[in-house]
Motif scaffolding. Structure first.
Motif, PDB file in Angstrom:
ATOM      1  N   TYR A  14      -6.785  -0.287  -4.497  1.00 27.56           N
ATOM      2  CA  TYR A  14      -6.757   0.056  -3.069  1.00 27.56           C
ATOM      3  C   TYR A  14      -5.481   0.828  -2.713  1.00 27.56           C
ATOM      4  CZ  TYR A  14     -10.935  -2.547  -1.721  1.00 27.56           C
ATOM      5  OH  TYR A  14     -12.239  -2.967  -1.553  1.00 27.56           O
ATOM      6  N   GLY A  15      -4.377   0.474  -3.320  1.00 23.60           N
ATOM      7  CA  GLY A  15      -3.116   1.130  -3.035  1.00 23.60           C
ATOM      8  C   GLY A  15      -3.042   2.578  -3.508  1.00 23.60           C
ATOM      9  N   ALA A  16      -3.919   2.980  -4.412  1.00 24.76           N
ATOM     10  CA  ALA A  16      -3.897   4.345  -4.941  1.00 24.76           C
ATOM     11  C   ALA A  16      -4.149   5.395  -3.861  1.00 24.76           C
ATOM     12  CB  ALA A  16      -4.943   4.491  -6.054  1.00 24.76           C
ATOM     13  N   PHE A  17      -4.769   4.999  -2.748  1.00 21.13           N
ATOM     14  CA  PHE A  17      -5.153   5.942  -1.700  1.00 21.13           C
ATOM     15  C   PHE A  17      -4.179   5.950  -0.520  1.00 21.13           C
ATOM     16  CE2 PHE A  17      -8.837   4.218  -3.892  1.00 21.13           C
ATOM     17  CZ  PHE A  17      -9.369   5.380  -4.434  1.00 21.13           C
ATOM     18  N   ASP A  18      -3.165   5.117  -0.568  1.00 20.62           N
ATOM     19  CA  ASP A  18      -2.250   4.918   0.562  1.00 20.62           C
ATOM     20  C   ASP A  18      -1.269   6.082   0.681  1.00 20.62           C
ATOM     21  OD1 ASP A  18      -0.223   3.992   2.327  1.00 20.62           O
ATOM     22  OD2 ASP A  18      -0.660   1.916   1.777  1.00 20.62           O
ATOM     23  N   ASN A  19      -1.292   6.774   1.825  1.00 23.14           N
ATOM     24  CA  ASN A  19      -0.293   7.827   2.061  1.00 23.14           C
ATOM     25  C   ASN A  19       0.411   7.637   3.403  1.00 23.14           C
ATOM     26  OD1 ASN A  19      -2.175   8.778   3.922  1.00 23.14           O
ATOM     27  ND2 ASN A  19      -2.266  10.855   3.100  1.00 23.14           N
ATOM     28  N   ARG A  20       0.536   6.374   3.802  1.00 28.90           N
ATOM     29  CA  ARG A  20       1.221   6.075   5.069  1.00 28.90           C
ATOM     30  C   ARG A  20       2.691   6.445   4.986  1.00 28.90           C
ATOM     31  NH1 ARG A  20      -0.290  -0.079   5.599  1.00 28.90           N
ATOM     32  NH2 ARG A  20       0.040   0.174   3.379  1.00 28.90           N
ATOM     33  N   GLY A  21       3.244   6.781   6.137  1.00 37.20           N
ATOM     34  CA  GLY A  21       4.665   7.055   6.234  1.00 37.20           C
ATOM     35  C   GLY A  21       5.114   8.276   5.453  1.00 37.20           C
ATOM     36  N   GLY A  22       4.203   9.190   5.182  1.00 44.70           N
ATOM     37  CA  GLY A  22       4.564  10.402   4.478  1.00 44.70           C
ATOM     38  C   GLY A  22       4.649  10.262   2.968  1.00 44.70           C
ATOM     39  N   GLN A  23       4.393   9.060   2.442  1.00 44.04           N
ATOM     40  CA  GLN A  23       4.431   8.894   0.984  1.00 44.04           C
ATOM     41  C   GLN A  23       3.206   9.566   0.369  1.00 44.04           C
ATOM     42  OE1 GLN A  23       4.264   4.750  -0.102  1.00 44.04           O
ATOM     43  NE2 GLN A  23       2.141   4.518   0.512  1.00 44.04           N
ATOM     44  N   LEU A  63      -5.825  13.826   0.374  1.00 44.82           N
ATOM     45  CA  LEU A  63      -4.683  12.981   0.715  1.00 44.82           C
ATOM     46  C   LEU A  63      -3.347  13.720   0.618  1.00 44.82           C
ATOM     47  CD1 LEU A  63      -6.023   9.794  -1.026  1.00 44.82           C
ATOM     48  CD2 LEU A  63      -5.450   9.937   1.405  1.00 44.82           C
ATOM     49  N   ALA A  64      -3.352  14.926   0.038  1.00 41.11           N
ATOM     50  CA  ALA A  64      -2.103  15.675  -0.126  1.00 41.11           C
ATOM     51  C   ALA A  64      -2.011  16.907   0.764  1.00 41.11           C
ATOM     52  CB  ALA A  64      -1.942  16.092  -1.585  1.00 41.11           C
ATOM     53  N   ASP A  65      -3.148  17.397   1.276  1.00 38.76           N
ATOM     54  CA  ASP A  65      -3.121  18.677   1.995  1.00 38.76           C
ATOM     55  C   ASP A  65      -2.848  18.562   3.489  1.00 38.76           C
ATOM     56  OD1 ASP A  65      -5.537  17.880   3.156  1.00 38.76           O
ATOM     57  OD2 ASP A  65      -6.752  19.393   2.147  1.00 38.76           O
ATOM     58  N   GLY A  66      -2.596  17.344   3.966  1.00 41.82           N
ATOM     59  CA  GLY A  66      -2.271  17.166   5.376  1.00 41.82           C
ATOM     60  C   GLY A  66      -3.461  16.912   6.278  1.00 41.82           C
ATOM     61  N   ARG A  67      -4.673  17.011   5.747  1.00 40.78           N
ATOM     62  CA  ARG A  67      -5.861  16.726   6.572  1.00 40.78           C
ATOM     63  C   ARG A  67      -6.014  15.235   6.852  1.00 40.78           C
ATOM     64  NH1 ARG A  67     -11.078  18.018   4.373  1.00 40.78           N
ATOM     65  NH2 ARG A  67     -11.712  17.341   6.449  1.00 40.78           N
ATOM     66  N   LEU A  68      -5.691  14.400   5.851  1.00 43.70           N
ATOM     67  CA  LEU A  68      -5.819  12.946   5.991  1.00 43.70           C
ATOM     68  C   LEU A  68      -4.430  12.342   5.801  1.00 43.70           C
ATOM     69  CD1 LEU A  68      -7.495  10.384   6.337  1.00 43.70           C
ATOM     70  CD2 LEU A  68      -8.006  10.467   3.895  1.00 43.70           C
ATOM     71  N   VAL A  69      -3.877  11.802   6.889  1.00 44.60           N
ATOM     72  CA  VAL A  69      -2.535  11.231   6.845  1.00 44.60           C
ATOM     73  C   VAL A  69      -2.561   9.792   7.351  1.00 44.60           C
ATOM     74  CG1 VAL A  69      -1.385  13.465   7.065  1.00 44.60           C
ATOM     75  CG2 VAL A  69      -1.934  12.167   9.121  1.00 44.60           C
ATOM     76  N   ASP A  70      -1.487   9.080   7.041  1.00 48.13           N
ATOM     77  CA  ASP A  70      -1.362   7.666   7.429  1.00 48.13           C
ATOM     78  C   ASP A  70      -2.605   6.873   7.060  1.00 48.13           C
ATOM     79  OD1 ASP A  70       1.242   7.756   8.368  1.00 48.13           O
ATOM     80  OD2 ASP A  70       0.597   8.529  10.314  1.00 48.13           O
ATOM     81  N   PHE A  71      -3.147   7.165   5.874  1.00 46.69           N
ATOM     82  CA  PHE A  71      -4.379   6.517   5.425  1.00 46.69           C
ATOM     83  C   PHE A  71      -4.066   5.311   4.548  1.00 46.69           C
ATOM     84  CE2 PHE A  71      -7.835   5.820   2.407  1.00 46.69           C
ATOM     85  CZ  PHE A  71      -8.886   5.664   3.285  1.00 46.69           C
ATOM     86  N   CYS A  72      -4.873   4.284   4.743  1.00 44.23           N
ATOM     87  CA  CYS A  72      -4.841   3.140   3.832  1.00 44.23           C
ATOM     88  C   CYS A  72      -6.174   2.421   3.913  1.00 44.23           C
ATOM     89  CB  CYS A  72      -3.685   2.194   4.137  1.00 44.23           C
ATOM     90  SG  CYS A  72      -3.827   1.335   5.705  1.00 44.23           S
ATOM     91  N   GLU A  73      -6.506   1.710   2.857  1.00 40.27           N
ATOM     92  CA  GLU A  73      -7.644   0.795   2.881  1.00 40.27           C
ATOM     93  C   GLU A  73      -7.205  -0.520   2.269  1.00 40.27           C
ATOM     94  OE1 GLU A  73     -11.182   2.947   1.273  1.00 40.27           O
ATOM     95  OE2 GLU A  73     -10.284   2.615  -0.652  1.00 40.27           O
ATOM     96  N   TRP A  74      -7.852  -1.587   2.707  1.00 42.43           N
ATOM     97  CA  TRP A  74      -7.461  -2.911   2.237  1.00 42.43           C
ATOM     98  C   TRP A  74      -8.682  -3.821   2.226  1.00 42.43           C
ATOM     99  CZ3 TRP A  74      -6.567  -0.657   6.854  1.00 42.43           C
ATOM    100  CH2 TRP A  74      -7.020  -1.313   8.003  1.00 42.43           C
ATOM    101  N   GLU A  75      -8.646  -4.743   1.287  1.00 44.48           N
ATOM    102  CA  GLU A  75      -9.716  -5.724   1.140  1.00 44.48           C
ATOM    103  C   GLU A  75      -9.553  -6.805   2.198  1.00 44.48           C
ATOM    104  OE1 GLU A  75     -11.616  -7.045  -2.986  1.00 44.48           O
ATOM    105  OE2 GLU A  75      -9.673  -7.979  -2.615  1.00 44.48           O
ATOM    106  N   THR A  76     -10.642  -7.172   2.848  1.00 45.63           N
ATOM    107  CA  THR A  76     -10.585  -8.217   3.872  1.00 45.63           C
ATOM    108  C   THR A  76     -11.218  -9.523   3.407  1.00 45.63           C
ATOM    109  OG1 THR A  76     -12.631  -7.411   4.886  1.00 45.63           O
ATOM    110  CG2 THR A  76     -10.550  -6.553   5.768  1.00 45.63           C
ATOM    111  N   SER A  77     -12.087  -9.447   2.423  1.00 47.06           N
ATOM    112  CA  SER A  77     -12.660 -10.660   1.829  1.00 47.06           C
ATOM    113  C   SER A  77     -13.195 -10.283   0.457  1.00 47.06           C
ATOM    114  CB  SER A  77     -13.793 -11.224   2.699  1.00 47.06           C
ATOM    115  OG  SER A  77     -14.891 -10.335   2.731  1.00 47.06           O
ATOM    116  N   ARG A  94     -11.556  -2.616   4.881  1.00 52.19           N
ATOM    117  CA  ARG A  94     -11.312  -1.820   6.091  1.00 52.19           C
ATOM    118  C   ARG A  94     -10.466  -0.628   5.686  1.00 52.19           C
ATOM    119  NH1 ARG A  94     -14.224  -1.936  10.032  1.00 52.19           N
ATOM    120  NH2 ARG A  94     -12.556  -1.308  11.413  1.00 52.19           N
ATOM    121  N   LYS A  95     -10.507   0.413   6.494  1.00 48.38           N
ATOM    122  CA  LYS A  95      -9.684   1.584   6.245  1.00 48.38           C
ATOM    123  C   LYS A  95      -9.304   2.205   7.577  1.00 48.38           C
ATOM    124  CE  LYS A  95     -13.775   4.445   5.511  1.00 48.38           C
ATOM    125  NZ  LYS A  95     -14.448   5.358   4.593  1.00 48.38           N
ATOM    126  N   SER A  96      -8.174   2.916   7.580  1.00 48.53           N
ATOM    127  CA  SER A  96      -7.753   3.623   8.785  1.00 48.53           C
ATOM    128  C   SER A  96      -6.870   4.793   8.382  1.00 48.53           C
ATOM    129  CB  SER A  96      -7.005   2.698   9.745  1.00 48.53           C
ATOM    130  OG  SER A  96      -5.760   2.328   9.209  1.00 48.53           O
TER     131      SER A  96
END
Length: 132
Positions: A14-23, A63-77, A94-96
Motif C-alpha cells: 500500500y505504501g508504494a503508491f504514497d506521494n503525500r507531502g511531495g514525496q 504519481l510523478a507527473d503532478g496529475r495525482l498528488v497527496d495520494f495514499c491508500e490504506w487497508e481498513t479491514s 480507502r484511498k484519497s
C-alpha cells in the motif's frame, strides 16, 4: 510470525503508491514484492489483467507527473488465512488524493495471494474492485 510478515508486506505494498507531502511514490518496489510473473487484475471500472510492468509503468507516470498528488491508500479491514507456505488476504481499503486539481476519496476491496519464498513472503497475485 507469518501473519506479522504478511502484514508488513501488505503495508509496504500500500505504501508504494504514497506521494503525500511531495514525496515520490516508489511504485517500482512492487517488482520486489511480487514474484516474477505475478498476476494483477482490476475488475472495475473495466476488467483488466496486467503483467507487473503493465501495472507499474502508468502508475509511476501518474504519481510523478503532478496529475495525482497527496495520494495514499490504506487497508481498513482484512482477513488473512495461512496454510503452510501459502496465504490469502481479503481486505477493504480507502484511498484519497488530488487528481487533476480535484480532491477525491474512494475505496474498494482487494484480494492478495502470497507464497513463502527463500526471501520471505511474496505476492503471487492481487486483484481489486473499486466501489463506484
Amino acid at each position: 510470525m507469518s501473519k506479522t510478515e504478511i502484514d508488513m508486506v501488505t503495508a509496504e505494498f500500500y505504501g508504494a503508491f504514497d506521494n503525500r507531502g511531495g514525496q515520490g511514490a516508489d511504485v517500482a518496489r512492487i517488482r520486489r514484492l511480487l514474484i516474477p510473473g505475478g498476476v494483477i487484475v482490476s475488475t472495475s471500472p473495466k476488467f483488466t489483467a496486467y503483467t507487473v510492468d503493465e501495472f507499474i509503468e502508468p502508475r509511476e507516470r501518474l504519481l510523478a507527473d503532478g496529475r495525482l498528488v497527496d495520494f495514499c491508500e490504506w487497508e481498513t479491514s482484512e482477513r488473512t488465512e495461512i496454510a503452510g507456505d501459502i496465504a490469502s488476504r481479503f481486505g477493504e481499503y480507502r484511498k484519497s488524493g488530488i487528481l487533476d486539481g480535484e480532491p477525491f476519496e474512494g475505496g474498494g476491496t482487494k484480494t492478495i495471494q502470497f507464497v513463502r519464498t527463500a526471501q520471505g513472503w511474496r505476492i503471487t497475485a492481487f486483484a481489486w474492485h473499486d466501489q463506484p
